[in-house]
Structure formats: C-alpha cells, structure tokens
Design a protein around this motif. Sequence first.
Motif, mmCIF file in Angstrom:
data_model
loop_
_atom_site.group_PDB
_atom_site.id
_atom_site.type_symbol
_atom_site.label_atom_id
_atom_site.label_comp_id
_atom_site.label_asym_id
_atom_site.label_seq_id
_atom_site.Cartn_x
_atom_site.Cartn_y
_atom_site.Cartn_z
ATOM 1 N N ASP A 100 0.857 -1.184 0.000
ATOM 2 C CA ASP A 100 0.000 0.000 0.000
ATOM 3 C C ASP A 100 0.890 1.229 0.000
ATOM 4 N N THR A 101 0.396 2.308 -0.594
ATOM 5 C CA THR A 101 1.115 3.578 -0.618
ATOM 6 C C THR A 101 0.320 4.611 0.159
ATOM 7 N N LEU A 102 1.028 5.421 0.935
ATOM 8 C CA LEU A 102 0.419 6.478 1.740
ATOM 9 C C LEU A 102 1.040 7.811 1.342
ATOM 10 N N TRP A 103 0.207 8.791 1.030
ATOM 11 C CA TRP A 103 0.655 10.144 0.725
ATOM 12 C C TRP A 103 0.210 11.044 1.866
ATOM 13 N N ILE A 104 1.159 11.686 2.532
ATOM 14 C CA ILE A 104 0.856 12.579 3.649
ATOM 15 C C ILE A 104 1.177 14.006 3.216
ATOM 16 N N LYS A 105 0.144 14.825 3.074
ATOM 17 C CA LYS A 105 0.357 16.245 2.776
ATOM 18 C C LYS A 105 0.488 16.977 4.102
ATOM 19 N N LYS A 106 1.443 17.919 4.122
ATOM 20 C CA LYS A 106 1.693 18.616 5.371
ATOM 21 C C LYS A 106 2.216 20.010 5.106
ATOM 22 N N TYR A 107 2.051 20.820 6.115
ATOM 23 C CA TYR A 107 2.597 22.174 6.112
ATOM 24 C C TYR A 107 3.782 22.158 7.057
ATOM 25 N N ASP A 108 4.967 22.549 6.564
ATOM 26 C CA ASP A 108 6.191 22.571 7.363
ATOM 27 C C ASP A 108 6.464 23.991 7.826
ATOM 28 N N TYR A 109 6.827 24.145 9.093
ATOM 29 C CA TYR A 109 7.198 25.470 9.582
ATOM 30 C C TYR A 109 8.388 25.354 10.527
ATOM 31 N N PRO A 110 9.328 26.312 10.427
ATOM 32 C CA PRO A 110 10.523 26.245 11.272
ATOM 33 C C PRO A 110 10.183 26.488 12.735
ATOM 34 N N HIS A 111 10.868 25.755 13.593
ATOM 35 C CA HIS A 111 10.722 25.923 15.037
ATOM 36 C C HIS A 111 12.064 26.412 15.565
ATOM 37 N N PHE A 112 12.050 27.552 16.206
ATOM 38 C CA PHE A 112 13.272 28.203 16.666
ATOM 39 C C PHE A 112 13.266 28.271 18.180
ATOM 40 N N GLU A 113 14.262 27.661 18.823
ATOM 41 C CA GLU A 113 14.368 27.698 20.285
ATOM 42 C C GLU A 113 15.269 28.833 20.748
ATOM 43 N N SER A 114 16.445 28.934 20.123
ATOM 44 C CA SER A 114 17.453 29.899 20.533
ATOM 45 C C SER A 114 18.501 30.001 19.429
ATOM 46 N N VAL A 115 19.276 31.084 19.450
ATOM 47 C CA VAL A 115 20.361 31.209 18.476
ATOM 48 C C VAL A 115 21.413 30.131 18.685
ATOM 49 N N ASP A 116 21.457 29.536 19.857
ATOM 50 C CA ASP A 116 22.416 28.479 20.152
ATOM 51 C C ASP A 116 21.974 27.116 19.620
ATOM 52 N N CYS A 117 20.708 26.985 19.238
ATOM 53 C CA CYS A 117 20.168 25.699 18.813
ATOM 54 C C CYS A 117 19.930 25.703 17.298
ATOM 55 N N ASN A 118 20.009 24.519 16.707
ATOM 56 C CA ASN A 118 19.677 24.380 15.296
ATOM 57 C C ASN A 118 18.184 24.584 15.090
ATOM 58 N N THR A 119 17.824 25.124 13.952
ATOM 59 C CA THR A 119 16.411 25.251 13.605
ATOM 60 C C THR A 119 15.889 23.877 13.213
ATOM 61 N N THR A 120 14.750 23.503 13.752
ATOM 62 C CA THR A 120 14.092 22.269 13.350
ATOM 63 C C THR A 120 12.778 22.647 12.688
ATOM 64 N N TYR A 121 12.121 21.657 12.107
ATOM 65 C CA TYR A 121 10.837 21.905 11.463
ATOM 66 C C TYR A 121 9.757 21.103 12.158
ATOM 67 N N PHE A 122 8.678 21.775 12.477
ATOM 68 C CA PHE A 122 7.468 21.121 12.944
ATOM 69 C C PHE A 122 6.521 21.052 11.752
ATOM 70 N N HIS A 123 5.453 20.256 11.890
ATOM 71 C CA HIS A 123 4.575 20.016 10.748
ATOM 72 C C HIS A 123 3.116 19.989 11.186
#
Length: 162
Positions: A100-123
């Motif tokens: 089976d194939t699954l297609w997940i559509k999503k909206y990605d947005y950056p999550h910023f904790e601090s200038v000391d941390c890498n930017t991650t993406y939440f969805h």
Amino acid sequence: MIKRIPYLLLVVLMTACSSIDCPVDATVTTQYQIKNSDGTEHTLSDTMTVTSVRSDGKDTILYNKGIGISKFTLPVSYTHPEDVLVFQFDNSNNNLHITDTLWIKKYDYPHFESVDCNTTYFHTITDVKYTCNYIDSIVINNSSVTYDSQTVHLYLYPKSND
C-alpha cells in the motif's frame, strides 16, 4: 563596591542568556497506532516494512520487518510538502505480499528555540491519501507533529482479514 554592581549584573545577565538548553532528542516523528474496526488496539501478525520515496527517486527503508507491532514511529521530511510512504506487508505462511502507498500532505514550519540551537521543522498534517490493498483506512488523530513522541498522529486500520 557600588561601582562593581553594574558589572556584576552584566555578568549575571550574560550568563543567564547563554544557559538555554537545546533539546537533546530533537527528532520530529509521526506516531502510528494500529487499530481494529471497533477502535481497540490491534497487533499485526504479518511482517511490515515501510520505505520512503526520496527526492532523487530512490527509496529508503524507514521501518524494517516489524512483526507483532501495534505502534510505530516514522520520521517526517523537513521541507517537502508531501511524504510518500510505501507499506509492504508479508506473511510467509500464506505467501501474502501486499503493498500500500500512503501520501501525507503537510505544512512545514521552522521551530526556533534559541540562536544556540539548530532550527528544526514542525509540521501540520493537512491530508492523507492511501491505497486500500491491505489498509482499510487511515485517520488523522492529531495533525500537529512536534517533539512530542507520545502523541499518536495517525490511526491505521488494516482490513479485517489480517
């Protein structure tokens, strides 16, 4: 003594600003729970492998040969508007090989904790589509995908002849 107070305050403030802890486990994954049609937890008796189609056209294994599972997690792409997942179900007892194939559509947005941390993406999951060879249905339980590894995002309902 009074002349030292501004300097001491400056040192304290600079120390306080640099003490932000970055998340150690900054993995953003979706949690799946397998359910029966009546809503109770279901354990797969068949072996399940999940692959993903990458942007270069090749596939990669995300979950390999899980058996006897009722929950599993899968990573999410950072900046693709849609993830394509291929589920393969195998049962050597009755020579069952179903995909089976699954297609997940999503909206990605950056999550910023601090200038000391890498930017991650939440969805935010906006839509799911899937083929129905082994899977009966997939339901979005919680569309917000963050660091929270305990939240079940998608319910997977296999067909009743599992």
